[in-house]
Design a protein around this motif. Structure first.
Motif, PDB file in Angstrom:
ATOM      1  N   ALA A   1       0.800  -1.229   0.000  1.00  0.00           N
ATOM      2  CA  ALA A   1       0.000   0.000   0.000  1.00  0.00           C
ATOM      3  C   ALA A   1       0.831   1.277   0.000  1.00  0.00           C
ATOM      4  O   ALA A   1       0.263   2.362  -0.089  1.00  0.00           O
ATOM      5  CB  ALA A   1      -0.957  -0.012   1.186  1.00  0.00           C
ATOM      6  N   VAL A   2       2.158   1.188   0.126  1.00  0.00           N
ATOM      7  CA  VAL A   2       2.951   2.418  -0.020  1.00  0.00           C
ATOM      8  C   VAL A   2       3.747   2.447  -1.332  1.00  0.00           C
ATOM      9  O   VAL A   2       4.645   3.263  -1.504  1.00  0.00           O
ATOM     10  CB  VAL A   2       3.909   2.697   1.171  1.00  0.00           C
ATOM     11  N   SER A   3       3.396   1.585  -2.274  1.00  0.00           N
ATOM     12  CA  SER A   3       4.099   1.580  -3.564  1.00  0.00           C
ATOM     13  C   SER A   3       3.984   2.952  -4.229  1.00  0.00           C
ATOM     14  O   SER A   3       4.985   3.540  -4.656  1.00  0.00           O
ATOM     15  CB  SER A   3       3.511   0.511  -4.487  1.00  0.00           C
ATOM     16  N   PHE A   4       2.759   3.464  -4.327  1.00  0.00           N
ATOM     17  CA  PHE A   4       2.555   4.774  -4.962  1.00  0.00           C
ATOM     18  C   PHE A   4       3.181   5.891  -4.125  1.00  0.00           C
ATOM     19  O   PHE A   4       3.824   6.802  -4.661  1.00  0.00           O
ATOM     20  CB  PHE A   4       1.049   5.039  -5.163  1.00  0.00           C
ATOM     21  N   GLU A   5       3.033   5.805  -2.813  1.00  0.00           N
ATOM     22  CA  GLU A   5       3.528   6.873  -1.942  1.00  0.00           C
ATOM     23  C   GLU A   5       5.053   6.956  -1.961  1.00  0.00           C
ATOM     24  O   GLU A   5       5.616   8.040  -1.816  1.00  0.00           O
ATOM     25  CB  GLU A   5       3.018   6.672  -0.504  1.00  0.00           C
ATOM     26  N   THR A   6       5.739   5.808  -2.115  1.00  0.00           N
ATOM     27  CA  THR A   6       7.199   5.877  -2.224  1.00  0.00           C
ATOM     28  C   THR A   6       7.587   6.574  -3.513  1.00  0.00           C
ATOM     29  O   THR A   6       8.522   7.378  -3.545  1.00  0.00           O
ATOM     30  CB  THR A   6       7.860   4.489  -2.196  1.00  0.00           C
TER      31      THR A   6
END
Lengths: 353, 396
Positions: free
Chosen positions: A141-146
């Motif tokens: 769930a943090v793929s985009f946020e990274t």
């Protein structure tokens, strides 16, 4: 230090978000535990012969990125950064199944080539002939946020002027069947499904692509600016308030500065209590939810980011995403909070520019 | 701004820790062998860089219970990350703002291919279902070392770990974090063996980087992690610095989904960017740890790119893939460890199995162990999707 502006967006989701004005046509699903992307016609973006060989994720990525670039009136970004939980999972499954079913014989390389997680980023670069920085993050769930954090650092440090950032995931039949086995997906008996006030476990699984052009200059097309991004791998429910309070303090913000909060509730009764801050810290803040429209997948938060950027641009929270009845005159600062099963927590602040 | 490396850990087919890896590198002992840990139809016609430990042995080493849900990829990663922390003398991962950035190409594929159909019949193996996910591989490593902060994963095929080092350095440079544990892990799997087999780039014998008669690569498995720390942390904790990350560059070849361009454009751009960032001249580079997979395409493309950057003055270069095989997403991490070892010990490691110079150009790798003063090492890593990455390591 430079500022990071969102200057273009392109969104493919289970809704018709690609060809219509912001949330002007929405349907609420409460009967399907898997919902699929409302894909546009790809003819405008990809030659039909090439399109037939391409994975769904690659096609969604090319179309959504083309739209974001056009929206920002940019032909060539200096960097491409993708977030994806599973990459082109359909091809990965296809190749694995043929290895096992054919006892490692009679294999062709096509699905192996497409199966690598960075296929979408590679294909977009190939199509644009973009030789710049090219990264793919694959962390649930943090793929985009990274990807967003990486892009923000590079823009602010003045290393590049423009970056294409995208969150993309496609569904895979085999992976879905496994997720159903271990009840990560809502079961048939739990119908009708809802995101708010749900009393069932699991999620409604889906897919989509949210792409954004980030630049160091404000333009006519600007939606908002990215003020802060923070990631945290693991938190207990009782630690969420402190996590958010510390983040706000570090960014010189008070709770009263937040004009709206966009929450990642997905209707999983086991984990949605992470969002109980809606009844405490943020009970007087206009609240937005979105996974009843997008469904849940590793990069669904890119859809939430698209919603937040549009709320700031339009200065209005559409009824269909309002979680409480509160409204404000102006939306200058929006906070986004997302997590999945108690892991991969992210906070983002967007500001009006 | 340079970023300090204060710890490193590694497990590969040539050793279970940094010391064993170094001993193998200086004695020229390869880790390439026949595959033993699992059955594959290709066992007789391929060689691999396999770690000769069963999953059970790895679990024991980590102190995991018999019903653990770690993929082999996670276990290798956890072993290397733990060593890196011990080497950096870090006891509490959460004491400062600390992150973990790992890299993997296929995550926990080793378990998925093992239980592909069993999952539907046998409930006891279902604990491995979520271990497939690349991010979950990193979560497991984070849990093992007790880290709760920023955790993320890079997957850009065979350049992944170089990119993990880059984003880790960037997170420190921009003041987001004080410490970042960076590296990568990949376990051998039928999936990748068959994938590279269909591309017809697997050698049926020992791989021979930069040799005219090279027949392709040997796949390998490995994990390695480095601890990166800010200058402020180094001063505050009076840390011993092993070496520095002094520059990095990332570019896309934008040529073909799997093949590298003939003139090595992406590789050329990546090396150029890294040099520019570091402020170093080409003449400052004492050793190139090449990607050198021993595929016909890579070595030609990389060789041409090296010639474009270095012209007549190419420093000693070698590919260490003859020792370890190509460990995919972990490759740049283990080669980062080797680059630091080259700096610490002032040695160029040999390029094994080289006999005949390539006909396209006049590039001869260093084939024997060579002692020389080394201040700066350039390490290349390239992957499918046109991903090209270069990291520079410096003594001071």
């Amino acid at each position: 230090m430079k500022t990071c502006y969102i200057n273009g967006t392109g969104c493919i989701s289970t809704q018709n978000t690609f060809e219509t004005d912001f949330l002007s046509e929405v349907t609420i699903n409460n009967t399907e535990n898997v919902i699929y992307a409302n894909q546009p016609s790809y003819k405008e973006f990809i030659a039909p012969a090439a399109s037939r060989r391409m994975a769904k994720g690659v096609k969604m990525g090319i179309a959504a990125s083309s739209k974001a670039l056009k929206d920002a009136n940019l032909t060539m970004p200096e960097a491409i950064i993708i977030g994806t939980g599973m990459g082109c999972v359909e091809d990965s499954e296809k190749f694995l199944k043929s290895i096992l079913d054919n006892k490692e014989e009679f294999l062709t390389p096509t699905s192996f080539i497409q199966s690598t997680h960075n296929t979408v980023g590679g294909q977009i670069a190939l199509g644009l002939q973009c030789k710049g920085y090219n990264f793919t993050y694959v962390n649930g769930a943090v793929s985009f946020e990274t990807a967003l954090l990486d892009a923000k650092m590079q823009i602010e440090n003045d290393e590049v002027e423009s970056i294409l950032v995208g969150g993309i995931d496609e569904t895979g039949t085999y992976t879905l069947s496994l997720h159903k086995l271990i009840n990560l997906v809502k079961s048939e008996e739990d119908k009708p499904y809802s995101v708010l006030n749900s009393n069932s476990k699991g999620i409604v699984h889906s897919e989509g692509a949210g792409f954004f052009v980030l630049e160091n200059e404000k333009k006519e097309s600007s939606y908002a600016l990215v003020e802060a991004v923070s990631l945290q791998s693991s938190l207990e429910t009782e630690e969420v308030s402190d996590f958010i309070a510390n983040f706000l303090e570090a960014n010189n913000l008070k709770i009263s500065d937040i004009d709206a909060i966009v929450l990642g509730n997905n209707g999983d009764v086991e984990f949605d209590d992470y969002y109980d801050i809606s009844n405490s810290l943020f009970k007087n803040t206009p609240q937005v939810y979105y996974k009843h429209l997008s469904g849940e997948y590793n990069t669904a938060s890119a859809f939430g980011f698209w919603i937040a950027a549009n709320i700031i641009k339009n200065q209005d929270i559409p009824e269909v995403v309002s979680m409480n009845a509160l409204k404000k005159e102006a939306y200058s600062t929006i906070l986004l909070y997302n997590q999945y099963r108690g892991k991969d927590h992210s906070l983002i602040v967007l500001k009006k520019c | 701004m340079k970023v300090a490396i204060t710890g490193m850990g590694i497990i590969s087919s040539i050793g279970n820790n940094v010391e064993e890896n170094y001993a193998a590198l200086i004695s020229g002992k390869t880790g390439i062998s026949s595959i033993e840990n699992f059955d594959t139809a290709h066992a007789a016609v391929i060689k691999v860089g396999e770690i000769k430990k069963s999953n059970q042995q790895l679990a024991q080493q980590l102190g995991l219970s018999a019903d653990n849900d770690f993929s082999r990829t996670s276990m290798l990663g956890a072993i290397a990350a733990q060593q890196a922390l011990e080497n950096a003398e870090i006891k509490d991962c959460n004491e400062y703002r600390t992150g973990l950035v790992s890299a993997t190409s296929v995550g926990g594929m080793d378990m998925t291919e093992k239980f592909y159909y069993d999952y539907f019949e046998d409930e006891s193996c279902r604990r491995y279902i979520t271990s497939h996910d690349c991010g979950e591989v990193t979560h497991k490593i984070a849990e093992h070392i007790g880290l709760k902060g920023l955790v993320t994963t890079v997957s850009t095929a065979c350049s992944s770990a170089a990119n993990a080092i880059m984003i880790g350095a960037r997170l420190i440079q921009s003041g987001q974090l004080d410490r970042v544990i960076v590296g990568g892990t990949d376990a051998l799997a039928k999936f990748t063996i068959n994938g590279f087999k269909t591309l017809m780039i697997l050698s049926d014998t020992y791989n021979t980087p930069f040799d005219n008669n090279r027949k392709g690569l040997n796949l390998g498995e490995a994990a390695a992690f480095l601890v990166l720390e800010s200058d402020a942390m180094v001063q505050k904790e009076n840390k011993k610095v092993l070496a520095y990350v002094s520059g990095f560059g990332n570019a896309n070849d934008a040529y073909h989904q799997t093949a590298s361009s003939e003139n090595g454009e992406g590789a050329f751009l990546a090396m150029q960017k890294a040099l520019k960032m570091s402020g170093l001249n080409v003449s400052d580079i004492d050793y190139i740890n090449a990607h050198g997979t021993a595929t016909p395409n890579n070595d030609l493309s990389e060789g041409r790119a090296i010639l474009r950057v270095f012209g007549e003055n190419v420093p000693e270069f070698s590919s260490t893939k003859g020792f370890t095989g190509h460990t995919l997403a972990a490759a740049a991490a283990i080669e980062a460890v080797y680059s630091v070892l080259a700096l610490q010990n002032n040695v160029v490691f040999p390029n094994l199995n080289f006999k005949t110079p390539m006909e396209e150009f006049d590039l001869i790798p260093q084939t024997t162990l060579k002692e020389k003063s080394i201040s700066h090492v350039l390490s290349n890593s390239f992957g499918f999707g046109g991903n090209c990455s270069t990291v520079l390591f410096s003594k001071n």
